[in-house]
Design an enzyme around this catalytic site. Structure first.
Site, PDB file in Angstrom:
ATOM      1  N   HIS A  36     -21.810  -1.064  -0.167  1.00  0.00           N
ATOM      2  CA  HIS A  36     -21.521  -0.019   0.979  1.00  0.00           C
ATOM      3  C   HIS A  36     -22.557  -0.256   1.927  1.00  0.00           C
ATOM      4  O   HIS A  36     -22.310  -0.256   3.193  1.00  0.00           O
ATOM      5  CB  HIS A  36     -21.457   1.346   0.462  1.00  0.00           C
ATOM      6  CG  HIS A  36     -20.267   1.640  -0.687  1.00  0.00           C
ATOM      7  ND1 HIS A  36     -20.449   1.944  -1.852  1.00  0.00           N
ATOM      8  CD2 HIS A  36     -19.072   1.708  -0.315  1.00  0.00           C
ATOM      9  CE1 HIS A  36     -19.249   2.378  -2.355  1.00  0.00           C
ATOM     10  NE2 HIS A  36     -18.439   2.224  -1.602  1.00  0.00           N
ATOM     11  N   GLN A  60      -4.449   8.203  -1.773  1.00  0.00           N
ATOM     12  CA  GLN A  60      -4.215   6.799  -2.265  1.00  0.00           C
ATOM     13  C   GLN A  60      -4.615   6.423  -3.826  1.00  0.00           C
ATOM     14  O   GLN A  60      -4.449   5.615  -4.222  1.00  0.00           O
ATOM     15  CB  GLN A  60      -5.397   5.997  -1.396  1.00  0.00           C
ATOM     16  CG  GLN A  60      -6.860   6.386  -1.881  1.00  0.00           C
ATOM     17  CD  GLN A  60      -8.024   5.573  -0.995  1.00  0.00           C
ATOM     18  OE1 GLN A  60      -7.829   6.129   0.245  1.00  0.00           O
ATOM     19  NE2 GLN A  60      -8.506   4.692  -1.321  1.00  0.00           N
TER      20      GLN A  60
HETATM   21  P1  AMP Z   1     -14.532   2.386  -1.259  1.00  0.00           P
HETATM   22  O1  AMP Z   1     -16.012   3.638  -1.443  1.00  0.00           O
HETATM   23  O2  AMP Z   1     -14.810   1.792  -2.445  1.00  0.00           O
HETATM   24  O3  AMP Z   1     -13.495   2.966  -0.656  1.00  0.00           O
HETATM   25  O4  AMP Z   1     -15.425   1.315  -0.381  1.00  0.00           O
HETATM   26  C1  AMP Z   1     -15.603   1.741   1.323  1.00  0.00           C
HETATM   27  C2  AMP Z   1     -16.001   0.343   2.078  1.00  0.00           C
HETATM   28  O5  AMP Z   1     -16.941  -0.506   1.322  1.00  0.00           O
HETATM   29  C3  AMP Z   1     -14.693  -0.764   1.744  1.00  0.00           C
HETATM   30  O6  AMP Z   1     -14.483  -1.073   3.023  1.00  0.00           O
HETATM   31  C4  AMP Z   1     -14.867  -1.734   0.813  1.00  0.00           C
HETATM   32  O7  AMP Z   1     -14.065  -2.719   0.904  1.00  0.00           O
HETATM   33  C5  AMP Z   1     -16.417  -1.809   0.824  1.00  0.00           C
HETATM   34  N1  AMP Z   1     -16.758  -2.334  -0.224  1.00  0.00           N
HETATM   35  C6  AMP Z   1     -16.795  -1.727  -1.724  1.00  0.00           C
HETATM   36  N2  AMP Z   1     -17.528  -2.658  -2.521  1.00  0.00           N
HETATM   37  C7  AMP Z   1     -17.933  -3.578  -1.717  1.00  0.00           C
HETATM   38  C8  AMP Z   1     -18.679  -4.745  -2.434  1.00  0.00           C
HETATM   39  N3  AMP Z   1     -18.915  -4.996  -3.482  1.00  0.00           N
HETATM   40  N4  AMP Z   1     -18.944  -5.509  -1.069  1.00  0.00           N
HETATM   41  C9  AMP Z   1     -18.534  -5.260   0.033  1.00  0.00           C
HETATM   42  N5  AMP Z   1     -17.969  -4.369   0.430  1.00  0.00           N
HETATM   43  C10 AMP Z   1     -17.717  -3.475  -0.512  1.00  0.00           C
END
Ligand code: AMP
Length: 279
Positions: A36, A60
């Site tokens: 993140h 979701q």
């Molecule tokens: P989330 O909190 O899981 O909804 O993720 C928020 C954002 O962070 C989304 O755009 C995810 O694709 C990105 N994200 C989550 N994990 C990773 C990671 N390991 N590497 C890069 N981006 C990530």
């Protein structure tokens, strides 16, 4: 760093800024990790003002337990966001976003939404598009940052802004991994010790499959991956798909000039992990 729970406060703050400044936006569900933060750091370099939202979006989730047990580490998240130079953290309550009507809008994205995650998590992308559209309307960012960890989501958001004619640039960001290769995810903290130990097998297998893809057919590689997971009693593969990058349609044969990516979803006990690799 400002911290707001209400839409009106965010809009009030951004009203004058939006005319003159580039606003970079990173939507998250919190329980922040380095993946993140890499998005926020990239946004910091490319914009004048950074907004990060933390909102566990109920629409979701297709699995009640996954929603209820989604990790929450707000205090630490805010500390990390301050460190990486976030200007405004938006942390709305569910009622602030949905009032009393916690339902998704229905979207169609030319078939992107029916593949992989769309097939196995019913309604997931309607929920994702609903919340991202709402957040985009509130924040009106210049640039919005999404991780390739959720590659299908990234393609869907690109389609969303096109369809809704929103003047927002969607910026893809590479996958951040633990030292042993496991893609970083908020859900990783919910893995048992045993499952955490075997979880790097997912990325290892994707990489081996990538090598095989040089010489072998789509079908042979898919069959091989399935067999590999059958040897792992602690991991249960839900799907492995080699797909064309832009349409996300499953590849049948290898065609010159097309870009392929392999996608996988695996259960480690009750925890569902996803990953993908360019082929
Ligand atoms: P989330 O909190 O899981 O909804 O993720 C928020 C954002 O962070 C989304 O755009 C995810 O694709 C990105 N994200 C989550 N994990 C990773 C990671 N390991 N590497 C890069 N981006 C990530």
């Amino acid at each position: 760093m400002l911290q707001f729970n209400h839409i009106s406060s965010v809009q009030e703050q951004l009203k004058s800024l939006a005319k003159t400044s580039r606003i970079g936006f990173v939507p998250t569900m919190g329980a922040l990790h380095e993946g993140h933060l890499s998005l926020v750091e990239k946004a910091r370099k490319e914009n004048d003002y950074i907004v990060v939202s933390i909102f566990v979006n109920p629409t979701q989730f297709d699995n009640k337990e996954d929603l209820e047990k989604y990790p929450k580490t707000l205090e630490n998240d805010l500390k990390l966001l301050k460190k990486v130079g976030c200007d405004l953290a938006f942390i709305p309550k569910v009622e602030e976003i949905y009032a009393k009507n916690i339902v998704s809008e229905h979207f169609e994205f030319g078939g992107l939404e029916h593949q992989m995650e769309g097939k196995f998590r019913k309604g997931h992308f309607d929920g994702v598009a609903t919340i991202v559209k709402k957040l985009f309307e509130i924040v009106t960012p210049t640039n919005a940052y999404f991780g390739e960890k959720d590659f299908q989501q990234l393609q869907i958001i690109k389609a969303l802004v096109k369809q809704e004619k929103m003047p927002i640039h969607i910026v893809p960001c590479p996958i951040f991994r633990e030292k042993d290769g496991l893609a970083m995810s908020s859900r990783n903290t919910r893995l048992t010790k045993e499952h955490r130990e075997v979880a790097p097998f997912i990325y290892e297998t994707l990489n081996k499959a990538k090598q095989k893809f040089q010489k072998e057919s789509v079908e042979e590689v898919e069959e091989w991956v399935k067999k590999e997971f059958e040897t792992q009693s602690l991991l249960e593969m839900e799907y492995f798909t080699i797909a064309e990058e832009t349409t996300l349609l499953p590849a049948k044969t290898k065609e010159k000039g097309k870009k392929y990516r392999a996608f996988i979803a695996v259960f480690a006990g009750k925890i569902r992990l996803i990953d993908n690799v360019v082929f």
